[in-house]
Scaffold this motif. Structure first.
Motif, short mmCIF file in Angstrom:
data_model
loop_
_atom_site.label_atom_id
_atom_site.label_comp_id
_atom_site.label_asym_id
_atom_site.label_seq_id
_atom_site.Cartn_x
_atom_site.Cartn_y
_atom_site.Cartn_z
N ALA A 14 0.86 -1.19 0.00
CA ALA A 14 0.00 0.00 0.00
C ALA A 14 0.89 1.23 0.00
O ALA A 14 1.99 1.22 0.55
CB ALA A 14 -0.92 0.00 1.22
N LYS A 65 -5.12 3.32 2.01
CA LYS A 65 -4.97 2.00 1.40
C LYS A 65 -4.42 1.00 2.40
O LYS A 65 -4.73 -0.20 2.32
CB LYS A 65 -4.07 2.10 0.18
N GLU A 71 -7.32 -0.20 4.52
CA GLU A 71 -8.15 -1.09 3.70
C GLU A 71 -7.49 -2.46 3.54
O GLU A 71 -8.15 -3.50 3.66
CB GLU A 71 -8.37 -0.45 2.33
#
Length: 271
Positions: free
Chosen positions: A45, A50, A53
């Motif tokens: 990421a 991100k 997530e």
């Protein structure tokens, strides 16, 4: 005599996530980690959002987390994950000063200094393996340990100062006084509303950014300039995807946000 031929159970691979906004840094860490057979890199990421997530999606055992990320820093990833079941282990990539390093050492996490050292990484992985194997106790208190780390990192915010040279003396500025800092031929210059002075004791913009990184109102506009977002008077889009900032100092200084930093700039302003 009965001889047992039962095979010793091989530990499951340690599922790992790499978080860094710079591709070369991710590539370097990936290369070093691939030298260890028990490390399984499940994802990468390049931002805090991100990272959160990916952690929720892949549920890694281990996260290598860069502190300096566009928009939000690595500590905000920890805040957003508060209360998550089976919190992963975190190894922070940092160039922090000795105070912060001490905080890392006293927590159930680890840190690696940039540039990466293969030897230091091996030591980190040994610690991680022990914590993963001892999951019944070693990771039970991880959430509280991470919170303690955040408290230690954030508690000295009000005491952060920036030293500058003025009239043969060293003057201490609060971060709020600083409009922006620029790297010039003579070194770093700190600009307030009405004055400019050479910095004392810090030689690179990277080091200055690390010194101020716990303060969310500073932003690296480009390699040579660090701006205080609270002192932006106005801004406008410029050519080639750049932005032009007008600061609120007496000179109404104009600063360019580089094209590579434009996306992070918009994220910081919520646009």
């Amino acid at each position: 005599m009965v001889v047992s031929h039962a095979k010793r159970k091989t530990p499951a691979p340690i599922r790992c996530l790499i978080v860094d906004d710079e591709q070369p840094a991710r590539d370097e860490l990936r290369y070093l980690l691939l030298q260890h057979d028990d490390i399984d890199i499940v994802a990468e990421a390049d931002s805090a959002g991100k990272a959160v997530e990916a952690i929720r999606r892949y549920k890694p055992d281990l996260v290598f987390l860069d502190i300096q990320l566009p928009g939000r820093n690595g500590f905000e990833v920890i805040r957003e994950l508060a209360g998550v079941t089976n919190m992963p282990l975190f190894v922070f990539a940092t160039a922090y000063d000795s105070y912060a390093v001490k905080a890392f050492e006293e927590s159930a996490v680890d840190y690696i200094m940039k540039p990466l050292s293969e030897k230091r990484l091996a030591i980190t992985l040994q610690r991680v393996r022990k914590m993963v194997a001892d999951s019944s106790s070693g990771r039970e208190e991880l959430g509280s340990a991470l919170q303690a780390l955040l408290n230690q990192i954030e508690s000295p915010r009000e005491r952060i100062k920036v030293s500058v040279e003025k009239n043969g003396r060293i003057q201490l500025l609060t971060p709020e006084e600083i409009v922006y800092c620029s790297y010039e031929t003579t070194g770093i210059v700190v600009h307030t509303r009405d004055d400019s002075s050479p910095i004392y004791g810090i030689s690179t913009m990277d080091r200055l950014e690390e010194h101020l990184c716990s303060l969310s109102f500073f932003f690296r506009a480009h390699r040579s300039v660090l701006v205080n977002l609270d002192h932006i008077k106005e801004f406008s889009p410029w050519f080639n995807g750049k932005y032009n900032l007008t600061m609120d100092d007496a000179k109404m200084s104009e600063i360019t946000v580089s094209r590579t930093r434009a996306k992070a700039f918009k994220q910081r302003l919520g646009i």
